[in-house]
Scaffold this motif. Structure first.
Motif, PDB file in Angstrom:
ATOM      1  N   TRP A  38      21.289 -13.513  24.713  1.00 42.95           N
ATOM      2  CA  TRP A  38      22.072 -13.294  23.401  1.00 42.95           C
ATOM      3  C   TRP A  38      22.013 -14.162  22.420  1.00 42.95           C
ATOM      4  O   TRP A  38      22.526 -13.925  21.205  1.00 42.95           O
ATOM      5  CB  TRP A  38      23.535 -13.231  24.061  1.00 42.95           C
ATOM      6  N   THR A  41      20.710 -13.476  18.783  1.00 43.02           N
ATOM      7  CA  THR A  41      21.621 -12.617  18.272  1.00 43.02           C
ATOM      8  C   THR A  41      23.100 -13.321  17.626  1.00 43.02           C
ATOM      9  O   THR A  41      23.346 -13.179  16.429  1.00 43.02           O
ATOM     10  CB  THR A  41      22.264 -11.307  19.166  1.00 43.02           C
ATOM     11  N   ARG A  44      21.771 -15.442  14.639  1.00 42.50           N
ATOM     12  CA  ARG A  44      21.645 -14.564  13.246  1.00 42.50           C
ATOM     13  C   ARG A  44      23.377 -14.223  13.008  1.00 42.50           C
ATOM     14  O   ARG A  44      23.480 -14.119  11.437  1.00 42.50           O
ATOM     15  CB  ARG A  44      20.864 -13.097  13.904  1.00 42.50           C
ATOM     16  N   THR A 112      23.327  -4.714  13.841  1.00 45.36           N
ATOM     17  CA  THR A 112      22.944  -4.901  15.096  1.00 45.36           C
ATOM     18  C   THR A 112      21.785  -4.311  15.865  1.00 45.36           C
ATOM     19  O   THR A 112      21.735  -4.458  16.994  1.00 45.36           O
ATOM     20  CB  THR A 112      24.410  -4.061  16.013  1.00 45.36           C
ATOM     21  N   ALA A 115      20.113  -5.983  19.053  1.00 43.41           N
ATOM     22  CA  ALA A 115      20.988  -7.270  19.211  1.00 43.41           C
ATOM     23  C   ALA A 115      21.124  -7.309  20.817  1.00 43.41           C
ATOM     24  O   ALA A 115      21.027  -6.024  21.546  1.00 43.41           O
ATOM     25  CB  ALA A 115      22.233  -6.749  18.814  1.00 43.41           C
ATOM     26  N   SER A 116      21.576  -8.473  21.344  1.00 42.15           N
ATOM     27  CA  SER A 116      21.712  -8.524  22.893  1.00 42.15           C
ATOM     28  C   SER A 116      22.877  -9.501  22.814  1.00 42.15           C
ATOM     29  O   SER A 116      23.205 -10.373  22.342  1.00 42.15           O
ATOM     30  CB  SER A 116      20.535  -9.242  23.612  1.00 42.15           C
ATOM     31  N   TRP A 117      23.983  -8.815  23.667  1.00 47.91           N
ATOM     32  CA  TRP A 117      25.164  -9.502  23.797  1.00 47.91           C
ATOM     33  C   TRP A 117      25.588  -9.895  25.106  1.00 47.91           C
ATOM     34  O   TRP A 117      25.015  -9.476  26.193  1.00 47.91           O
ATOM     35  CB  TRP A 117      26.610  -8.454  23.291  1.00 47.91           C
TER      36      TRP A 117
END
Length: 265
Positions: A38, A41, A44, A112, A115-117
């Motif tokens: 994550w 992301t 960013r 997004t 995106a990785s969370w």
């Protein structure tokens, strides 16, 4: 070696208290922690927020020579439990709500794509939630809120998801037996909840009232109790008391929901 690495190469590492799941260290004017999928992301996201005028979030600095995630250090006091008395100021309550509104307004336009969370996305997706917008992640200078830290668990979700957790921690919406809370009655808490919601709604343009915040807080605490229970069952037995605490707080909110709504005006 980059300028970023050169500045920190000869500086001693200082372990920081809190740091979400722990592991954060200060190196000079930066904060480093183990990177995850994550991390790009979040870097960013921080860049996006600062480009939209939110200079109270850390500056993203990429990765250091050891592959750790790096952001700028925000100088000031980060309160820990037991919280100091001044943290319950109504000015701080309103300012925290306004900062959250600014975050949500700026993050609504965040791209997004790919995106990785670290934390699962919550529906309906409206904004990027900090997911831990609480006093122990706030930076103060002379009693004034100047920054918010620990962004690594941010993820998309509804506005009320973030606002509910801020209300839980800063109104607070806790059982009187919870020593992390404020010694206040239901009417006083209802008034503080209304103040929080009004301050958020004025700055955001999206009205979110106690009637929405209270059930969202109950759901958040249910999720938090479940998450903490899983960690306790996985070997972190010291967390079991936290599970009981979250469940007591959930029960208190459920019992007093009508009074908190009615007295909020």
């Amino acid at each position: 070696m980059s300028d970023h690495d050169a500045r920190g190469a000869n500086e001693q590492e200082q372990i920081l208290a809190g740091g979400n799941m722990g592991g954060a260290v200060r190196v000079g004017v930066s904060v480093r922690r183990c990177a995850g999928a994550w991390s790009p992301t979040i870097q960013r996201l921080l860049r996006h927020l600062r480009q939209h005028g939110l200079y109270w979030v850390p500056e993203p600095l990429g990765r250091d020579q050891d592959g750790r995630d790096s952001v700028s250090y925000l100088a000031g006091e980060v309160p820990q439990y037991p919280l100091p008395d001044w943290i319950w100021s109504e000015d701080i309550l309103a300012d925290a709500a306004r900062r959250l509104a600014q975050l949500h307004a700026a993050s609504a336009e965040f791209d997004t794509t790919d995106a990785s969370w670290q934390i699962p996305v919550h529906e309906p997706v409206e904004v990027i939630c900090h997911n831990d917008f609480a006093p122990y992640n706030m930076v103060f200078v002379d009693g004034r809120l100047t920054g918010v830290i620990d962004w690594d668990t941010a993820s998309p979700g509804p506005r009320v998801w973030d606002l509910a957790y801020l209300a839980y921690r800063l109104v607070p919406l806790t059982d009187p037996a919870n020593g992390d809370g404020l010694d206040s009655n239901v009417s006083q808490r209802a008034r503080r909840l209304r103040l929080l919601c009004d301050a958020y709604s004025r700055d955001h343009g999206h009205e979110v009232g106690p009637a929405a915040v209270l059930p969202a807080t109950v759901q958040r605490l249910h999720d938090l109790a479940h998450f903490t229970q899983a960690r306790a069952d996985g070997g972190q037995d010291e967390l079991r008391s936290h599970v009981d605490l979250y469940r007591r707080d959930t029960a208190w909110i459920s019992v007093h929901t009508r009074a908190l709504n009615d007295n909020a005006g």
